[in-house]
Design an enzyme around this catalytic site. Structure first.
Site: not given
Length: 299
Positions: A52, A54, A166-167
């Site tokens: 999720k 991604h 993403g962080e």
């Protein structure tokens, strides 16, 4: 191989209006046609085993671009541990199924090694102004040269307008920002929030390798980070670090590799707090042989 009655060959195939490409020679004409129409291209690089987290990147990219390219490539040069590379989940069929419901402007690129490394598995030695030596760079020598090399190649091949990261891999995010600065690559980097399991564990492809017990115990990682966040304005760095270390020493399933509070921009470990600076807590933990990382903004 066959998925839901559709045979996937090593050529682009249409699957619910989604295109899958296995070489840049097949993908490039499509990208050139899109650019000729002055449409925008978003890029989401992945190593597969999609989850999720991604999907949140992909959906952000689809909302902001005319076309989105998602790459699936387990990059050998960013693994300093051969066993980790060999055991990394490879689930191409499942990955294609996961995104098959998305719109026809999504393209999947599953490149050959020769596309990304035409001269063999050689990495570029980058100077990221020191941030490559902190945290992950310290524990995984050469890792960020591998990351920089594969992304520079992808950016050159795809020429996206925007790329999404993403962080959860916050240090990598800063490395990518530095990469486009020093290499003068005309792509906008978009940072996306960390997606978490109901337990708080950061979503990761490596989570698939966790046992039921390890998955349950790994919730401690986020619990510890939120406690640090709550006490950041009250306790000093040494006190916070000591508490984290003691918490993991008491746990028999998880082993702490590092816990660091650092400046978000320079990634230098915090010594004395300064006003108008943003700080973040970073952590790496082993559950058996499986390595998990996470981070949280502190102010």
């Amino acid at each position: 191989m066959q998925i839901e009655g559709i045979i996937l060959s090593l050529h682009p195939v249409s699957r619910k209006k989604m295109q899958v490409y296995y070489s840049i020679s097949e993908l490039k004409p499509k990208l050139n046609a899109i650019k000729k129409q002055e449409q925008t291209i978003g890029f989401v690089p992945t190593m597969g085993a999609l989850h999720k987290g991604h999907l949140s990147l992909i959906e952000s990219a689809m909302n902001q671009n005319d076309t989105v390219v998602v790459s699936i490539f387990v990059n050998p040069t960013q693994f300093n541990n051969k066993e980790d590379f060999e055991n990394y989940p490879r689930t191409i069929e499942e990955d294609i199924q996961i995104v098959s419901h998305l719109k026809d402007k999504l393209m999947i690129y599953v490149p050959r090694v020769e596309d990304i490394y035409p001269n063999g598995l050689q990495t570029i030695q980058f100077d990221f102004e020191g941030i490559e030596h902190e945290m992950e760079g310290s524990f995984r020598p050469g890792h960020f040269d591998g990351v920089g090399s594969v992304l520079k190649s992808f950016f050159k091949l795809i020429e996206p307008n925007k790329a999404y990261f993403g962080e959860k891999d916050f240090q990598q995010l800063q490395i990518v920002r530095k990469l486009i600065e020093i290499e003068h690559i005309p792509v906008q980097i978009i940072a996306c929030p960390i997606m978490r399991e109901p337990t708080g564990l950061a979503m990761s492809s490596r989570n698939k390798r966790l046992s039921e017990k390890q998955f349950k115990e790994a919730a401690l990682i986020y619990k510890v980070l939120t406690e640090v966040q709550a006490d950041f304005g009250i306790k000093n760095v040494n006190e916070l670090t000591q508490r984290v270390e003691e918490t993991f020493e008491a746990n028999t399933t998880l082993k702490l590799e590092y816990f660091i509070i650092a400046d978000e921009e320079t990634l230098q470990p915090l010594k004395n707090k300064e006003k108008n600076k943003k700080y973040r807590a970073f952590i790496a933990v082993f559950a058996g042989e499986i390595r998990l990382i996470d981070n949280i903004a502190l102010n």
